[in-house]
Design a protein around this motif. Structure first.
Motif, PDB file in Angstrom:
ATOM      1  N   ARG A  15       0.840  -1.198   0.000  1.00  0.00           N
ATOM      2  CA  ARG A  15       0.000   0.000   0.000  1.00  0.00           C
ATOM      3  C   ARG A  15       0.874   1.248   0.000  1.00  0.00           C
ATOM      4  N   THR A  16       1.311   1.630  -1.196  1.00  0.00           N
ATOM      5  CA  THR A  16       2.225   2.763  -1.301  1.00  0.00           C
ATOM      6  C   THR A  16       1.547   4.097  -0.988  1.00  0.00           C
ATOM      7  N   GLU A  17       0.213   4.126  -0.960  1.00  0.00           N
ATOM      8  CA  GLU A  17      -0.436   5.373  -0.549  1.00  0.00           C
ATOM      9  C   GLU A  17      -0.199   5.626   0.947  1.00  0.00           C
ATOM     10  N   TRP A  18       0.006   4.550   1.707  1.00  0.00           N
ATOM     11  CA  TRP A  18       0.282   4.691   3.136  1.00  0.00           C
ATOM     12  C   TRP A  18       1.764   4.892   3.423  1.00  0.00           C
TER      13      TRP A  18
ATOM     14  N   PRO B  97       4.895   5.967   0.917  1.00  0.00           N
ATOM     15  CA  PRO B  97       5.354   6.228  -0.441  1.00  0.00           C
ATOM     16  C   PRO B  97       6.697   5.568  -0.751  1.00  0.00           C
TER      17      PRO B  97
ATOM     18  N   TRP C 251      -3.472  16.476   5.808  1.00  0.00           N
ATOM     19  CA  TRP C 251      -2.661  15.362   6.288  1.00  0.00           C
ATOM     20  C   TRP C 251      -1.221  15.802   6.462  1.00  0.00           C
TER      21      TRP C 251
ATOM     22  N   GLY D 187       1.573  14.824   1.950  1.00  0.00           N
ATOM     23  CA  GLY D 187       0.821  14.581   0.722  1.00  0.00           C
ATOM     24  C   GLY D 187      -0.672  14.846   0.846  1.00  0.00           C
ATOM     25  N   GLU D 188      -1.430  14.217  -0.051  1.00  0.00           N
ATOM     26  CA  GLU D 188      -2.856  14.510  -0.190  1.00  0.00           C
ATOM     27  C   GLU D 188      -3.761  13.510   0.522  1.00  0.00           C
ATOM     28  N   GLY D 189      -3.182  12.466   1.091  1.00  0.00           N
ATOM     29  CA  GLY D 189      -3.996  11.470   1.784  1.00  0.00           C
ATOM     30  C   GLY D 189      -3.284  10.985   3.028  1.00  0.00           C
TER      31      GLY D 189
ATOM     32  N   THR E 104      -1.191   8.785   5.628  1.00  0.00           N
ATOM     33  CA  THR E 104      -0.054   7.858   5.551  1.00  0.00           C
ATOM     34  C   THR E 104       0.201   7.301   6.953  1.00  0.00           C
TER      35      THR E 104
END
Length: 203
Positions: free
Chosen positions: A78-81, A83, A145, A148-150, A152
């Protein structure tokens, strides 16, 4: 997957929260800290430092809350969590370091006094907590956050002890952006709350 935890440990809550947010099947095993279960030979074989949480993933043993966050994000891909790019990874690592430093010696330490009877100087650790919270407020003003935009793992690492800072007599009322950030975490699908105690300002 087994997570050894204690319900009043903010470090353990980080790991429990992230497992839940990822939707990973797991068993919770409560470690009775009051009875000294964290100092038994069996537990020390899992973590020689005698601390919760510890993750047992089919025999792969991961102690330390921040290490568990990294492991779970990598395992789940899960690279959104977490990077993969150098700048994003470094930005997340910065906040994991803050969680292990300023958070641990500020709001977490203040709560240890009231909840666990730790022998810290209350005025000193509360002052550290407010110094950290002021920096966090500035960072979060105008953004949702930490990185970034979401969300992590940085956000997960910071959440638990900040959310329960009032239990350590740390007043959060002046920190608008911080409180909005906490509510955003609490609105994530799969969120599990950190157990509350009637201590400090929450008494």
């Amino acid at each position: 997957m087994k997570l050894y935890h204690h319900p009043l440990s903010g470090h353990a809550h980080r790991a429990r929260l992230f497992i839940s947010l990822l939707g990973l099947p797991h068993d919770l095993i409560e470690v009775d800290l009051a009875a000294g279960a964290h100092r038994t030979p069996d537990f020390l074989a899992l973590n020689p430092f005698g601390q919760v949480p510890v993750l047992d993933d089919g025999g792969i043993i991961i102690p330390d809350s921040n290490a568990i966050l990294v492991y779970l994000a990598k395992k789940a891909g899960r690279t959104e969590w977490l990077p993969d790019d150098p700048q994003g990874a470094a930005a997340v690592q910065r906040w994991l370091s803050v969680a292990a430093g300023e958070v641990a010696y500020g709001p977490a330490a203040a709560r240890l006094i009231t909840v666990f009877g730790a022998a810290y100087d209350a005025d000193e650790v509360i002052a550290r907590a407010h110094s950290f919270l002021g920096k966090l407020e500035t960072h979060l003003t105008g953004r949702r956050w930490l990185v970034g935009e979401g969300p992590t793992v940085a956000d997960i690492a910071i959440y638990s002890y900040v959310a329960r800072a009032p239990e350590g007599n740390v007043d959060l009322s002046a920190y608008t952006a911080v409180n909005e950030f906490l509510r955003r975490i609490e609105g994530l699908p799969g969120f599990v709350p950190f157990a509350q105690t009637r201590a400090g300002l929450a008494a």
